[in-house]
Scaffold this active site. Sequence first.
Site, PDB file in Angstrom:
ATOM      1  N   GLU A 287     -10.485   4.214   0.094  1.00 28.84           N
ATOM      2  CA  GLU A 287     -10.264   2.800  -0.868  1.00 28.84           C
ATOM      3  C   GLU A 287      -9.270   2.425  -0.138  1.00 28.84           C
ATOM      4  OE1 GLU A 287     -11.810   1.313  -2.958  1.00 28.84           O
ATOM      5  OE2 GLU A 287     -13.305   2.580  -3.577  1.00 28.84           O
TER       6      GLU A 287
ATOM      7  N   GLU B   7     -15.384   5.430  -6.874  1.00 33.55           N
ATOM      8  CA  GLU B   7     -14.577   6.280  -7.796  1.00 33.55           C
ATOM      9  C   GLU B   7     -14.769   5.848  -9.322  1.00 33.55           C
ATOM     10  OE1 GLU B   7     -10.872   7.585  -6.180  1.00 33.55           O
ATOM     11  OE2 GLU B   7     -10.805   5.575  -5.191  1.00 33.55           O
TER      12      GLU B   7
ATOM     13  N   CYS C 153      -3.987  -3.257  -5.123  1.00 33.69           N
ATOM     14  CA  CYS C 153      -5.002  -3.555  -3.977  1.00 33.69           C
ATOM     15  C   CYS C 153      -6.058  -4.714  -4.756  1.00 33.69           C
ATOM     16  CB  CYS C 153      -5.831  -2.363  -3.494  1.00 33.69           C
ATOM     17  SG  CYS C 153      -6.294  -1.253  -4.654  1.00 33.69           S
TER      18      CYS C 153
ATOM     19  N   ASN D   8       1.355   2.971  -5.227  1.00 33.88           N
ATOM     20  CA  ASN D   8       1.531   1.808  -6.079  1.00 33.88           C
ATOM     21  C   ASN D   8       0.854   2.198  -7.617  1.00 33.88           C
ATOM     22  OD1 ASN D   8      -1.086   2.127  -5.091  1.00 33.88           O
ATOM     23  ND2 ASN D   8      -1.561  -0.140  -5.540  1.00 33.88           N
TER      24      ASN D   8
END
Length: 481
Positions: free
Chosen positions: A246, A457, A280, A148
């Site tokens: 993640e 991150e 997300c 994505n």
Amino acid sequence: MQFDNYIDGRWRAGAEYRGNLNPSDQDDLIGDYAQADAGQTGEAIAAARAAFPAWAQVSPQQRFDILDGAGSLILARREELGRLLAREEGKTLPEAIAEVGRAGQIFKFFAGEALRLHGEILGSVRPGLNVEVTREPLGVVGLITPWNFPMAIPAWKIAPALAYGNTLVFKPAELVPGCAWALVDILNEAGVPGGVVNLVMGAGAVVGQALSESPQVDAVSFTGSVHTGQRIAAACLPLRKKLQLEMGGKNPMVVLDDADLEVAVEACINGAFHATGQRCTASSRLIVTAGIHDRFVAAMLERMAALRVGHALEAAVDIGPVVDAAQLRRNQAYLDVARAEGGQVHGGELLERDTRGFFMRPALVVGAEPHMRISREEVFGPIASILRAEDYAEALAMANDSEFGLSAGICTRSLSHASHFKRHVQAGMVMINAATAGVDYHVPFGGRKHSSYGPREQGSHAREFYTLVKTTYLNAGSVPA
Ligand code: ADP
């Protein structure tokens, strides 16, 4: 045209090739991309292993120069790479160009991080000693990425891995090898030494699994689904690998009675439907209090009717296609489930366009209840549901009633509600009067609960994952006479 894997500084043919098709137009073949098998993945891991000692010793200035150079190359090719991204993944051209720009900025940020990495010196609690806390590269990192954000996510894993002195094996998602290949080609041009960055395109169950299971890989950073994250964790933990996962989100956006309606609608349209809802951090649960509920629903439906869905490269398109046929089927199945559970579905129709693509109108499920599957499971499409809450307290409870905890938003003019929400919502990122999706590149990204596992991150927090901490006790001895 055929595109190869990149191992030990050389382009290497795959055992097989896979066609990469445009989701806006299934008659548009972007290229044929090499598919690695477990053996070739092993060669990539061995190359990264062999390159590690030298790369770990490279001066911060050299790392800066390479990362900064890669950032400049990406930014200079922003338009062209944006076209490739839009063609391959299906987000609109402006969204794609913006993502490429962000990837370039990420490399520039981590170029600076190579220079800024510092330790600490403390006095010891014992006489005569000093204590140093330093950070070292951790070794060979396996990077497994989703489709994505095919430029930005690889960038925010590759750049810190290199900045902090690690070598890596990069396995992109099957649907977006084109962006991965272009990025690795740029890193090569920017002067990354052979073996430091290795690209193995191919199936998750083959290449990704091999990276997870190899004792020669010291750490794995993964972004993708919860299910795959769990599989990777199961393979990595027995080997005591460092892990960064993640995974999904089911992000709530609370809209209170006192919200600015226009701000709330814009935040929800953007958060739920931009990038075809395939983020997300997408706003998928719109939790709206009673006093504004009906006005909010009417305004959302009016705004949604004006959204233009079409080929990602066409001007004046707001929303591109869904990424592939399987995801389109999945989206439609979720709408069927929502209807069967008693939700009223507005929009969501399949659309015909001039090209063979996976087009659907964005959908809003009104009258959703917290127990419904549409309120609990991540869809990953242009679908949002509306849950009605009596008041702020109920809205907050609903927002927290999820196994996920990535991003959460609130639209309100009340400072006290915004402050309370910021403190009490169970999420890694909080947005106030702004969409749940859309984040800066220089600050930590990540969530809580089932959304994320391991250190954050991005930003300087990325060093937690990409370095190992060492504590040194130094007895300098007495001063010679
Ligand atoms: P999505 O549903 O978004 O495709 P996945 O979690 O399946 O999400 O995919 C994210 C990444 O994980 C992709 O690069 C994919 O190839 C990879 N992957 C899939 N299965 C595995 C696996 N068993 N082990 C490691 N990586 C995998």
